[in-house]
Design a protein around this motif. Structure first.
Motif, short mmCIF file in Angstrom:
data_model
loop_
_atom_site.label_atom_id
_atom_site.label_comp_id
_atom_site.label_asym_id
_atom_site.label_seq_id
_atom_site.Cartn_x
_atom_site.Cartn_y
_atom_site.Cartn_z
N THR A 174 -74.97 -23.88 47.01
CA THR A 174 -75.59 -23.73 48.45
C THR A 174 -75.27 -22.37 48.98
O THR A 174 -75.81 -22.19 50.14
CB THR A 174 -74.58 -25.04 49.32
OG1 THR A 174 -73.21 -24.60 49.24
CG2 THR A 174 -74.81 -26.38 48.96
N THR A 175 -74.52 -21.62 48.02
CA THR A 175 -74.22 -20.35 48.77
C THR A 175 -74.41 -19.48 47.54
O THR A 175 -74.11 -19.71 46.41
CB THR A 175 -72.90 -19.99 49.23
OG1 THR A 175 -72.60 -21.09 50.36
CG2 THR A 175 -72.53 -18.72 49.84
N ILE A 176 -74.92 -18.19 47.93
CA ILE A 176 -75.07 -17.02 46.79
C ILE A 176 -74.69 -16.00 47.08
O ILE A 176 -74.80 -15.64 48.26
CB ILE A 176 -76.60 -16.96 46.12
CG1 ILE A 176 -77.69 -16.64 47.29
CG2 ILE A 176 -77.16 -18.61 45.59
CD1 ILE A 176 -78.97 -16.17 46.71
N VAL A 177 -74.16 -14.94 46.11
CA VAL A 177 -73.81 -13.78 46.43
C VAL A 177 -74.61 -12.73 45.44
O VAL A 177 -74.42 -13.29 44.20
CB VAL A 177 -72.45 -13.29 46.20
CG1 VAL A 177 -72.03 -12.01 46.48
CG2 VAL A 177 -71.54 -14.20 47.38
N LEU A 178 -75.33 -11.80 45.77
CA LEU A 178 -76.12 -10.92 44.89
C LEU A 178 -75.31 -9.70 44.55
O LEU A 178 -74.48 -9.35 45.66
CB LEU A 178 -77.33 -10.48 45.53
CG LEU A 178 -78.35 -9.89 44.62
CD1 LEU A 178 -78.95 -10.80 43.58
CD2 LEU A 178 -79.48 -9.11 45.43
N ALA A 179 -75.17 -9.25 43.40
CA ALA A 179 -74.45 -8.12 43.13
C ALA A 179 -75.02 -7.26 42.02
O ALA A 179 -75.79 -7.77 41.23
CB ALA A 179 -72.95 -8.76 42.65
N HIS A 180 -75.06 -5.80 42.15
CA HIS A 180 -75.54 -5.05 41.11
C HIS A 180 -74.70 -3.88 41.29
O HIS A 180 -74.05 -3.45 42.00
CB HIS A 180 -76.92 -4.67 41.17
CG HIS A 180 -77.34 -3.84 42.38
ND1 HIS A 180 -77.33 -4.18 43.86
CD2 HIS A 180 -77.48 -2.56 42.22
CE1 HIS A 180 -77.89 -3.19 44.44
NE2 HIS A 180 -77.87 -2.05 43.81
N ASN A 181 -74.73 -3.03 40.03
CA ASN A 181 -73.90 -2.06 40.12
C ASN A 181 -74.71 -0.63 39.92
O ASN A 181 -76.09 -0.36 39.80
CB ASN A 181 -73.20 -1.89 38.70
CG ASN A 181 -74.08 -1.87 37.48
OD1 ASN A 181 -75.28 -2.37 37.18
ND2 ASN A 181 -73.87 -0.95 36.58
N HIS A 182 -74.24 0.52 40.43
CA HIS A 182 -74.82 1.96 40.27
C HIS A 182 -73.92 2.61 39.28
O HIS A 182 -72.82 3.18 39.54
CB HIS A 182 -75.06 2.74 41.79
CG HIS A 182 -75.78 2.17 42.77
ND1 HIS A 182 -75.91 2.57 44.15
CD2 HIS A 182 -76.70 1.11 42.77
CE1 HIS A 182 -76.72 1.90 44.59
NE2 HIS A 182 -77.49 1.03 43.79
N PRO A 183 -74.28 2.82 38.29
CA PRO A 183 -73.84 3.61 37.10
C PRO A 183 -73.24 4.93 37.41
O PRO A 183 -72.25 5.54 36.75
CB PRO A 183 -74.79 3.58 35.88
CG PRO A 183 -75.78 2.44 35.99
CD PRO A 183 -75.99 2.37 37.51
N SER A 184 -73.94 5.57 38.34
CA SER A 184 -73.62 6.92 38.93
C SER A 184 -72.16 7.00 39.56
O SER A 184 -71.46 7.64 39.75
CB SER A 184 -74.67 7.52 39.91
OG SER A 184 -74.70 6.66 40.91
N GLY A 185 -71.77 5.61 40.08
CA GLY A 185 -70.43 5.61 40.82
C GLY A 185 -70.66 5.20 42.22
O GLY A 185 -69.87 5.13 43.09
N SER A 186 -71.92 5.92 42.90
CA SER A 186 -72.11 5.93 44.03
C SER A 186 -72.41 4.52 44.65
O SER A 186 -73.12 3.91 43.98
CB SER A 186 -73.37 6.85 44.52
OG SER A 186 -73.74 6.68 45.90
N VAL A 187 -71.63 4.09 45.68
CA VAL A 187 -72.20 2.86 46.25
C VAL A 187 -73.11 2.65 47.43
O VAL A 187 -73.14 1.77 48.16
CB VAL A 187 -70.86 1.78 46.29
CG1 VAL A 187 -70.10 1.58 45.24
CG2 VAL A 187 -69.84 2.58 47.45
N ARG A 188 -73.65 3.78 47.56
CA ARG A 188 -74.35 3.96 48.94
C ARG A 188 -75.71 3.34 48.76
O ARG A 188 -76.59 3.44 47.69
CB ARG A 188 -74.61 5.29 49.44
CG ARG A 188 -75.60 5.59 50.50
CD ARG A 188 -76.03 7.13 50.72
NE ARG A 188 -74.97 8.02 51.04
CZ ARG A 188 -74.55 8.32 51.98
NH1 ARG A 188 -74.94 7.58 53.08
NH2 ARG A 188 -73.34 8.96 52.31
N PRO A 189 -75.89 2.30 49.53
CA PRO A 189 -77.34 1.67 49.33
C PRO A 189 -78.49 2.33 49.49
O PRO A 189 -78.64 3.26 50.36
CB PRO A 189 -77.35 0.58 50.34
CG PRO A 189 -76.43 0.76 51.42
CD PRO A 189 -75.36 1.74 50.77
#
Length: 230
Positions: free
Chosen positions: A173-188
């Protein structure tokens, strides 16, 4: 070429295995601990020297060692299939040890829990971008974590149907999307924002809650929910 002494020819108080037993694992160097794993060396290098050479190419970083592939490891003289697999297995145990709880018994009601207790070990050491969806039940307990794709978000935008199909198949009933940035930056980036909007709209139609979209980079993460963007 002068033959080096094998480790079993060293004085007992100098051998890594015996040192671990007498003074404890914390007193050993990283090269000595790794030498215990691979056990033997070559006629020109003992196990400690082989592993010190591997670590030198990583600038002593265990994080970089953990990202080495089978091909990377077997490129070193003295490291064959069995030794490479042993090193890779040890690195994987290290990642799994990061988990603090039994996933099925935890309520994932915050980005902090999602990151620290579930997602960080899954994305740690990845050298390329991966996207996963966390499927939760109505009580926000874990059903499963599913891999959506590897190699960037461009392919994911066209695969929202796969994400929703998995949620429906697993009765989430609920989901969370997750992905990584291999560069280390988490800025979308713009692709991250676009995917989040598209998925949120699709979830509303299917009466599925998009709890969060997390971007991971090493020890840091960005949460769309925490930033008020969901």
């Amino acid at each position: 070429m002068k033959k080096r002494l094998a480790i079993n020819e060293w004085n007992e108080d100098s051998r890594p295995r015996e040192r671990l037993l007498t003074i404890g694992a914390t007193a050993l160097t990283n090269a000595e601990l790794l030498a215990i794993l691979i056990h033997t060396g070559t006629p020109s290098q003992n196990a400690v020297e082989i592993m010190q050479g591997v670590l030198d190419t990583c600038n002593g970083s265990l994080d970089k060692l953990g990202k080495m592939s089978y091909e990377d490891l077997t490129a070193f003289k003295g490291i064959g299939q069995a030794k490479a697999v042993t090193i890779m297995a040890a690195c994987e145990f290290g990642r799994r040890r990061m988990k603090k709880t039994d996933d099925k018994d935890c309520t994932f009601d915050s980005s902090e829990k999602l990151f620290g207790e579930l997602l960080k070990p899954l994305f740690w050491d990845l050298s390329e971008e991966e996207c996963r969806v966390v499927l939760l039940n109505q009580s926000l307990r874990l059903i499963s974590v599913e891999l959506i794709g590897i190699g960037g978000l461009t392919f994911v935008s066209a695969d929202i149907r796969k994400i929703l199909r998995l949620a429906l198949q697993k009765n989430a009933t609920t989901i969370v999307l997750a992905h990584n940035h291999p560069s280390g930056s988490v800025r979308p980036g713009r692709e991250d924002d676009s995917l989040t909007r598209q998925l949120q709209e699709a979830c509303k139609i299917m009466n599925i809650r998009l709890l969060d979209h997390l971007i991971l980079g090493g020890n840091r993460y960005y949460s769309y929910a925490d930033e008020g963007r969901l």
